[in-house]
Design a protein around this motif. Structure first.
Motif, PDB file in Angstrom:
ATOM      1  N   ILE A 131       0.844  -1.189   0.000  1.00  0.00           N
ATOM      2  CA  ILE A 131       0.000   0.000   0.000  1.00  0.00           C
ATOM      3  C   ILE A 131       0.883   1.243   0.000  1.00  0.00           C
ATOM      4  N   GLU A 132       0.651   2.105  -0.985  1.00  0.00           N
ATOM      5  CA  GLU A 132       1.440   3.339  -1.096  1.00  0.00           C
ATOM      6  C   GLU A 132       0.714   4.530  -0.484  1.00  0.00           C
ATOM      7  N   ALA A 133      -0.612   4.561  -0.578  1.00  0.00           N
ATOM      8  CA  ALA A 133      -1.390   5.673  -0.037  1.00  0.00           C
ATOM      9  C   ALA A 133      -2.779   5.162   0.324  1.00  0.00           C
ATOM     10  N   VAL A 134      -3.446   5.865   1.246  1.00  0.00           N
ATOM     11  CA  VAL A 134      -4.796   5.476   1.662  1.00  0.00           C
ATOM     12  C   VAL A 134      -5.732   6.672   1.539  1.00  0.00           C
ATOM     13  N   GLY A 135      -7.014   6.383   1.250  1.00  0.00           N
ATOM     14  CA  GLY A 135      -8.017   7.425   1.190  1.00  0.00           C
ATOM     15  C   GLY A 135      -8.336   7.981   2.564  1.00  0.00           C
ATOM     16  N   SER A 136      -9.036   9.092   2.593  1.00  0.00           N
ATOM     17  CA  SER A 136      -9.275   9.824   3.838  1.00  0.00           C
ATOM     18  C   SER A 136     -10.112   9.045   4.851  1.00  0.00           C
ATOM     19  N   ALA A 137     -10.939   8.072   4.384  1.00  0.00           N
ATOM     20  CA  ALA A 137     -11.810   7.340   5.306  1.00  0.00           C
ATOM     21  C   ALA A 137     -11.274   5.955   5.661  1.00  0.00           C
ATOM     22  N   VAL A 138     -10.103   5.599   5.190  1.00  0.00           N
ATOM     23  CA  VAL A 138      -9.563   4.258   5.427  1.00  0.00           C
ATOM     24  C   VAL A 138      -9.099   4.107   6.867  1.00  0.00           C
ATOM     25  N   THR A 139      -9.518   2.999   7.503  1.00  0.00           N
ATOM     26  CA  THR A 139      -9.139   2.735   8.900  1.00  0.00           C
ATOM     27  C   THR A 139      -8.400   1.411   9.069  1.00  0.00           C
ATOM     28  N   LEU A 140      -8.464   0.533   8.060  1.00  0.00           N
ATOM     29  CA  LEU A 140      -7.935  -0.829   8.222  1.00  0.00           C
ATOM     30  C   LEU A 140      -6.469  -0.954   7.826  1.00  0.00           C
ATOM     31  N   TRP A 141      -5.960  -0.008   7.035  1.00  0.00           N
ATOM     32  CA  TRP A 141      -4.631  -0.166   6.454  1.00  0.00           C
ATOM     33  C   TRP A 141      -3.845   1.132   6.536  1.00  0.00           C
ATOM     34  N   LYS A 142      -2.528   0.991   6.378  1.00  0.00           N
ATOM     35  CA  LYS A 142      -1.642   2.156   6.350  1.00  0.00           C
ATOM     36  C   LYS A 142      -0.591   1.940   5.271  1.00  0.00           C
ATOM     37  N   PRO A 143       0.044   3.016   4.799  1.00  0.00           N
ATOM     38  CA  PRO A 143       1.107   2.848   3.816  1.00  0.00           C
ATOM     39  C   PRO A 143       2.193   1.904   4.332  1.00  0.00           C
ATOM     40  N   GLY A 144       2.666   1.058   3.441  1.00  0.00           N
ATOM     41  CA  GLY A 144       3.686   0.084   3.803  1.00  0.00           C
ATOM     42  C   GLY A 144       3.150  -1.306   4.075  1.00  0.00           C
TER      43      GLY A 144
END
Length: 326
Positions: free
Chosen positions: A70-83
Protein backbone atom coordinates in the motif's frame (compact mmCIF):
# COMPACT_ATOMS: atom_id res chain seq x y z
CA UNK A 1 2.39 4.82 -14.92
CA UNK A 2 2.69 1.70 -17.07
CA UNK A 3 -0.33 -0.55 -17.57
CA UNK A 4 -1.44 -3.35 -19.86
CA UNK A 5 -4.23 -1.85 -21.95
CA UNK A 6 -6.82 -3.56 -24.15
CA UNK A 7 -6.31 -1.46 -27.28
CA UNK A 8 -9.35 -2.99 -29.03
CA UNK A 9 -11.43 -6.16 -28.73
CA UNK A 10 -9.59 -9.14 -30.13
CA UNK A 11 -6.90 -11.75 -29.57
CA UNK A 12 -4.05 -11.67 -27.04
CA UNK A 13 -2.03 -9.39 -29.35
CA UNK A 14 -4.33 -6.43 -28.51
CA UNK A 15 -2.81 -6.25 -25.01
CA UNK A 16 -0.19 -3.48 -25.03
CA UNK A 17 2.04 -1.97 -22.36
CA UNK A 18 1.09 1.70 -22.34
CA UNK A 19 1.51 4.87 -20.30
CA UNK A 20 -1.72 5.81 -18.51
CA UNK A 21 -2.82 8.14 -15.71
CA UNK A 22 -1.95 6.88 -12.22
CA UNK A 23 -5.16 6.34 -10.19
CA UNK A 24 -5.96 8.26 -7.00
CA UNK A 25 -7.61 6.48 -4.05
CA UNK A 26 -11.10 7.63 -3.10
CA UNK A 27 -11.99 8.05 0.61
CA UNK A 28 -12.56 4.30 1.23
CA UNK A 29 -9.84 3.02 -1.08
CA UNK A 30 -6.14 2.22 -0.88
CA UNK A 31 -3.53 2.69 -3.60
CA UNK A 32 -1.44 -0.44 -4.11
CA UNK A 33 1.94 -0.53 -5.82
CA UNK A 34 1.44 -3.78 -7.68
CA UNK A 35 4.12 -6.45 -7.52
CA UNK A 36 2.04 -9.19 -9.16
CA UNK A 37 -1.40 -9.67 -10.71
CA UNK A 38 -3.35 -12.86 -11.27
CA UNK A 39 -4.63 -13.77 -14.74
CA UNK A 40 -8.18 -15.13 -14.94
CA UNK A 41 -10.72 -16.17 -17.58
CA UNK A 42 -12.83 -13.03 -17.07
CA UNK A 43 -9.76 -11.04 -18.21
CA UNK A 44 -9.81 -13.03 -21.46
CA UNK A 45 -13.54 -12.45 -21.89
CA UNK A 46 -13.08 -8.71 -21.30
CA UNK A 47 -10.29 -8.61 -23.87
CA UNK A 48 -12.59 -10.28 -26.41
CA UNK A 49 -15.26 -7.66 -25.73
CA UNK A 50 -17.84 -10.05 -24.27
CA UNK A 51 -17.48 -9.24 -20.55
CA UNK A 52 -17.59 -5.47 -19.99
CA UNK A 53 -16.36 -4.18 -16.62
CA UNK A 54 -18.94 -2.78 -14.17
CA UNK A 55 -19.49 0.98 -13.94
CA UNK A 56 -16.65 2.75 -12.14
CA UNK A 57 -14.04 0.09 -12.91
CA UNK A 58 -11.22 0.80 -15.38
CA UNK A 59 -12.70 0.14 -18.80
CA UNK A 60 -9.63 -1.00 -20.72
CA UNK A 61 -7.18 -2.29 -18.07
CA UNK A 62 -7.98 -5.89 -17.08
CA UNK A 63 -7.01 -7.63 -13.87
CA UNK A 64 -9.16 -8.76 -10.94
CA UNK A 65 -6.54 -9.59 -8.30
CA UNK A 66 -3.27 -8.03 -7.21
CA UNK A 67 -0.65 -8.16 -4.49
CA UNK A 68 1.78 -5.49 -3.44
CA UNK A 69 2.47 -2.71 -0.95
CA UNK A 70 0.00 0.00 0.00
CA UNK A 71 1.44 3.34 -1.10
CA UNK A 72 -1.39 5.67 -0.04
CA UNK A 73 -4.80 5.48 1.66
CA UNK A 74 -8.02 7.43 1.19
CA UNK A 75 -9.28 9.82 3.84
CA UNK A 76 -11.81 7.34 5.31
CA UNK A 77 -9.56 4.26 5.43
CA UNK A 78 -9.14 2.74 8.90
CA UNK A 79 -7.93 -0.83 8.22
CA UNK A 80 -4.63 -0.17 6.45
CA UNK A 81 -1.64 2.16 6.35
CA UNK A 82 1.11 2.85 3.82
CA UNK A 83 3.69 0.08 3.80
CA UNK A 84 1.24 -2.76 4.52
CA UNK A 85 1.67 -5.90 2.38
CA UNK A 86 -1.69 -6.89 0.94
CA UNK A 87 -3.47 -8.86 -1.73
CA UNK A 88 -6.80 -7.61 -3.03
CA UNK A 89 -9.81 -8.41 -5.16
CA UNK A 90 -10.55 -5.55 -7.57
CA UNK A 91 -13.16 -4.92 -10.27
CA UNK A 92 -10.49 -4.19 -12.87
CA UNK A 93 -7.23 -2.34 -13.37
CA UNK A 94 -4.96 -4.99 -11.88
CA UNK A 95 -2.59 -5.21 -14.86
CA UNK A 96 -0.85 -1.98 -13.86
CA UNK A 97 1.99 -0.65 -11.75
CA UNK A 98 -0.58 0.99 -9.45
CA UNK A 99 -4.13 -0.13 -8.66
CA UNK A 100 -6.82 1.13 -6.29
CA UNK A 101 -8.87 -1.26 -4.16
CA UNK A 102 -11.66 -0.82 -1.60
CA UNK A 103 -10.11 -1.28 1.82
CA UNK A 104 -12.55 -4.09 2.73
CA UNK A 105 -11.47 -6.15 -0.28
CA UNK A 106 -7.85 -6.25 0.84
CA UNK A 107 -6.33 -9.04 2.91
CA UNK A 108 -2.88 -9.30 4.48
CA UNK A 109 -0.32 -11.32 2.55
CA UNK A 110 -0.52 -14.63 4.45
CA UNK A 111 2.56 -15.66 6.41
CA UNK A 112 5.75 -15.74 4.39
CA UNK A 113 4.10 -15.96 0.98
CA UNK A 114 5.66 -14.00 -1.87
CA UNK A 115 3.68 -11.32 -3.68
CA UNK A 116 3.46 -13.65 -6.68
CA UNK A 117 1.90 -16.37 -4.52
CA UNK A 118 -0.42 -13.90 -2.80
CA UNK A 119 -1.62 -12.47 -6.13
CA UNK A 120 -2.88 -15.93 -7.09
CA UNK A 121 -5.30 -16.10 -4.15
CA UNK A 122 -8.10 -13.49 -4.13
CA UNK A 123 -10.17 -14.10 -7.26
CA UNK A 124 -10.42 -17.86 -6.87
CA UNK A 125 -10.82 -17.83 -3.08
CA UNK A 126 -13.55 -15.17 -3.14
CA UNK A 127 -15.33 -17.09 -5.92
CA UNK A 128 -15.05 -20.51 -4.25
CA UNK A 129 -16.11 -19.27 -0.83
CA UNK A 130 -19.07 -17.29 -2.15
CA UNK A 131 -20.36 -20.07 -4.40
CA UNK A 132 -19.44 -23.34 -2.69
CA UNK A 133 -19.90 -22.38 0.94
CA UNK A 134 -22.33 -19.43 0.87
CA UNK A 135 -24.59 -20.25 -2.10
CA UNK A 136 -23.92 -24.01 -2.21
CA UNK A 137 -24.04 -24.33 1.58
CA UNK A 138 -21.48 -27.15 1.57
CA UNK A 139 -21.33 -28.67 5.07
CA UNK A 140 -18.54 -30.72 6.69
CA UNK A 141 -18.85 -34.36 5.69
CA UNK A 142 -20.65 -33.60 2.41
CA UNK A 143 -19.30 -34.25 -1.07
CA UNK A 144 -18.38 -31.74 -3.79
CA UNK A 145 -17.93 -32.24 -7.54
CA UNK A 146 -15.88 -29.59 -9.37
CA UNK A 147 -15.72 -29.42 -13.14
CA UNK A 148 -12.40 -28.05 -14.38
CA UNK A 149 -10.46 -29.44 -11.45
CA UNK A 150 -7.03 -28.33 -12.68
CA UNK A 151 -8.07 -24.70 -13.26
CA UNK A 152 -7.33 -21.93 -10.78
CA UNK A 153 -10.85 -22.27 -9.39
CA UNK A 154 -10.53 -26.05 -9.31
CA UNK A 155 -7.25 -26.29 -7.39
CA UNK A 156 -8.61 -23.78 -4.87
CA UNK A 157 -11.90 -25.62 -4.41
CA UNK A 158 -10.13 -28.97 -3.96
CA UNK A 159 -7.85 -27.68 -1.24
CA UNK A 160 -10.35 -25.57 0.69
CA UNK A 161 -13.15 -28.16 0.66
CA UNK A 162 -10.84 -31.01 1.66
CA UNK A 163 -9.33 -28.93 4.46
CA UNK A 164 -12.80 -28.19 5.80
CA UNK A 165 -13.85 -31.83 5.92
CA UNK A 166 -15.37 -32.60 2.52
CA UNK A 167 -14.87 -35.33 -0.08
CA UNK A 168 -13.99 -33.76 -3.42
CA UNK A 169 -14.42 -35.22 -6.91
CA UNK A 170 -13.33 -33.40 -10.07
CA UNK A 171 -13.28 -33.67 -13.84
CA UNK A 172 -10.21 -32.78 -15.90
CA UNK A 173 -9.07 -33.17 -19.49
CA UNK A 174 -6.02 -35.45 -19.28
CA UNK A 175 -4.56 -38.24 -17.15
CA UNK A 176 -1.77 -35.90 -16.02
CA UNK A 177 -4.28 -33.28 -14.89
CA UNK A 178 -6.27 -35.96 -13.08
CA UNK A 179 -3.19 -37.18 -11.21
CA UNK A 180 -2.36 -33.57 -10.34
CA UNK A 181 -5.84 -33.05 -8.85
CA UNK A 182 -5.67 -36.26 -6.83
CA UNK A 183 -2.26 -35.28 -5.45
CA UNK A 184 -3.85 -32.01 -4.32
CA UNK A 185 -6.51 -33.91 -2.40
CA UNK A 186 -9.30 -34.92 -4.78
CA UNK A 187 -10.69 -38.33 -3.86
CA UNK A 188 -11.25 -39.09 -7.56
CA UNK A 189 -10.50 -37.20 -10.77
CA UNK A 190 -12.39 -38.21 -13.91
CA UNK A 191 -10.76 -37.76 -17.32
CA UNK A 192 -13.81 -36.47 -19.19
CA UNK A 193 -12.19 -37.26 -22.55
CA UNK A 194 -12.08 -40.97 -21.70
CA UNK A 195 -14.90 -41.53 -19.19
CA UNK A 196 -18.40 -40.22 -18.55
CA UNK A 197 -18.42 -38.39 -15.25
CA UNK A 198 -22.04 -39.38 -14.59
CA UNK A 199 -21.20 -43.09 -14.66
CA UNK A 200 -18.04 -42.74 -12.57
CA UNK A 201 -19.61 -40.56 -9.88
CA UNK A 202 -22.65 -42.82 -9.60
CA UNK A 203 -20.39 -45.84 -9.16
CA UNK A 204 -18.12 -44.19 -6.59
CA UNK A 205 -21.04 -42.89 -4.52
CA UNK A 206 -22.99 -46.17 -4.85
CA UNK A 207 -25.76 -44.30 -6.60
CA UNK A 208 -26.23 -41.67 -3.90
CA UNK A 209 -24.65 -38.82 -5.86
CA UNK A 210 -22.93 -35.69 -4.62
CA UNK A 211 -24.24 -32.89 -2.41
CA UNK A 212 -22.84 -29.88 -4.29
CA UNK A 213 -21.55 -29.33 -7.83
CA UNK A 214 -19.49 -26.29 -8.81
CA UNK A 215 -19.83 -25.96 -12.57
CA UNK A 216 -18.14 -23.57 -14.99
CA UNK A 217 -19.05 -25.62 -18.09
CA UNK A 218 -22.84 -25.39 -18.50
CA UNK A 219 -24.40 -26.49 -21.79
CA UNK A 220 -24.74 -30.24 -22.20
CA UNK A 221 -23.09 -30.91 -18.82
CA UNK A 222 -26.24 -29.69 -17.09
CA UNK A 223 -28.46 -32.81 -17.46
CA UNK A 224 -25.58 -34.95 -16.16
CA UNK A 225 -25.09 -32.62 -13.22
CA UNK A 226 -28.74 -32.97 -12.25
CA UNK A 227 -28.52 -36.73 -12.63
CA UNK A 228 -25.58 -37.09 -10.22
CA UNK A 229 -26.83 -34.70 -7.56
CA UNK A 230 -27.94 -36.38 -4.34
CA UNK A 231 -31.32 -35.62 -2.82
CA UNK A 232 -31.43 -31.99 -1.66
CA UNK A 233 -28.31 -31.39 -3.78
CA UNK A 234 -27.17 -27.98 -4.99
CA UNK A 235 -25.85 -27.08 -8.45
CA UNK A 236 -23.92 -23.80 -8.51
CA UNK A 237 -23.09 -22.27 -11.90
CA UNK A 238 -20.22 -19.80 -12.28
CA UNK A 239 -19.62 -19.92 -16.05
CA UNK A 240 -21.09 -21.40 -19.23
CA UNK A 241 -18.04 -22.36 -21.29
CA UNK A 242 -20.08 -24.89 -23.31
CA UNK A 243 -23.08 -22.65 -23.72
CA UNK A 244 -25.86 -20.96 -21.77
CA UNK A 245 -28.69 -23.21 -22.98
CA UNK A 246 -29.51 -26.63 -21.54
CA UNK A 247 -32.35 -29.16 -21.57
CA UNK A 248 -33.33 -30.04 -18.02
CA UNK A 249 -35.80 -32.62 -16.72
CA UNK A 250 -37.61 -30.50 -14.15
CA UNK A 251 -39.37 -33.53 -12.71
CA UNK A 252 -35.99 -34.75 -11.42
CA UNK A 253 -35.38 -31.34 -9.85
CA UNK A 254 -38.70 -31.63 -8.02
CA UNK A 255 -38.37 -35.28 -7.07
CA UNK A 256 -34.86 -34.83 -5.59
CA UNK A 257 -35.63 -31.35 -4.17
CA UNK A 258 -32.63 -29.85 -5.96
CA UNK A 259 -31.42 -26.26 -5.86
CA UNK A 260 -30.12 -24.76 -9.11
CA UNK A 261 -28.29 -21.48 -8.52
CA UNK A 262 -25.29 -19.48 -9.65
CA UNK A 263 -23.67 -16.09 -9.53
CA UNK A 264 -21.18 -13.66 -10.97
CA UNK A 265 -18.96 -11.85 -8.50
CA UNK A 266 -17.46 -8.92 -10.35
CA UNK A 267 -20.49 -6.62 -10.31
CA UNK A 268 -21.40 -7.23 -6.66
CA UNK A 269 -20.98 -4.28 -4.31
CA UNK A 270 -18.09 -3.60 -1.97
CA UNK A 271 -20.06 -4.56 1.16
CA UNK A 272 -20.78 -8.02 -0.27
CA UNK A 273 -17.16 -8.62 -1.25
CA UNK A 274 -15.87 -7.24 2.05
CA UNK A 275 -18.02 -9.77 3.93
CA UNK A 276 -16.42 -12.58 1.90
CA UNK A 277 -12.98 -11.17 2.75
CA UNK A 278 -13.78 -11.37 6.47
CA UNK A 279 -14.99 -14.96 6.12
CA UNK A 280 -11.77 -15.88 4.29
CA UNK A 281 -9.67 -14.17 6.96
CA UNK A 282 -11.42 -16.22 9.65
CA UNK A 283 -11.75 -19.63 7.99
CA UNK A 284 -9.13 -19.90 5.24
CA UNK A 285 -6.23 -17.58 6.06
CA UNK A 286 -5.07 -19.70 9.05
CA UNK A 287 -4.98 -22.74 6.73
CA UNK A 288 -2.79 -20.85 4.25
CA UNK A 289 -0.47 -19.57 6.96
CA UNK A 290 0.04 -23.12 8.31
CA UNK A 291 0.56 -24.55 4.81
CA UNK A 292 -2.56 -26.73 4.73
CA UNK A 293 -3.68 -24.75 1.66
CA UNK A 294 -0.95 -23.74 -0.79
CA UNK A 295 -0.93 -21.43 -3.81
CA UNK A 296 -0.61 -23.44 -7.01
CA UNK A 297 1.09 -21.42 -9.73
CA UNK A 298 1.61 -22.97 -13.15
CA UNK A 299 3.66 -20.16 -14.70
CA UNK A 300 4.59 -16.52 -14.24
CA UNK A 301 5.08 -13.96 -16.99
CA UNK A 302 6.72 -10.53 -16.97
CA UNK A 303 3.97 -7.92 -17.16
CA UNK A 304 4.95 -6.81 -20.65
CA UNK A 305 4.15 -10.35 -21.89
CA UNK A 306 0.49 -10.34 -20.90
CA UNK A 307 -0.13 -11.57 -24.44
CA UNK A 308 1.76 -14.78 -23.66
CA UNK A 309 -0.12 -15.22 -20.41
CA UNK A 310 -3.46 -14.95 -22.20
CA UNK A 311 -2.37 -17.41 -24.90
CA UNK A 312 -1.54 -19.94 -22.18
CA UNK A 313 -4.87 -19.31 -20.42
CA UNK A 314 -6.79 -19.91 -23.66
CA UNK A 315 -4.86 -23.10 -24.40
CA UNK A 316 -6.24 -24.66 -21.17
CA UNK A 317 -2.96 -26.57 -20.86
CA UNK A 318 -2.14 -25.09 -17.46
CA UNK A 319 -2.64 -26.62 -14.03
CA UNK A 320 -3.21 -23.90 -11.45
CA UNK A 321 -2.75 -20.16 -11.70
CA UNK A 322 -1.05 -17.84 -14.18
CA UNK A 323 0.48 -14.67 -12.71
CA UNK A 324 1.95 -11.47 -14.17
CA UNK A 325 4.94 -9.98 -12.35
CA UNK A 326 5.72 -6.27 -12.33
Amino acid sequence: MKAIVITQSGGPEVLKLTDVQKPEPQPGEVLIKVAAAGVNRPDVAQRKGVYPPPPGAPQNIPGLEVAGVIEAVGSAVTLWKPGDRVCALVSGGGYAVYCVAPEGQCLPVPGQLSFTEAASLPETLFTVWSNVFDRGKLQPGESLLVHGGSSGIGVTAIQVAKALGNTVYVTAGSDDKCRFCEQLGAAKAVNYKQEKFVEVIKQITQGKGVNVILDMIGGDYTPGNIEVLAEDGRLVMINTMKGKDANVDLSVVMRKRLTLTGSTLRARDTAFKSAIAQALLKHVWPLIITGVIKPVIHQTFPAHDAEGAHRLMESSSHTGKIVLEF
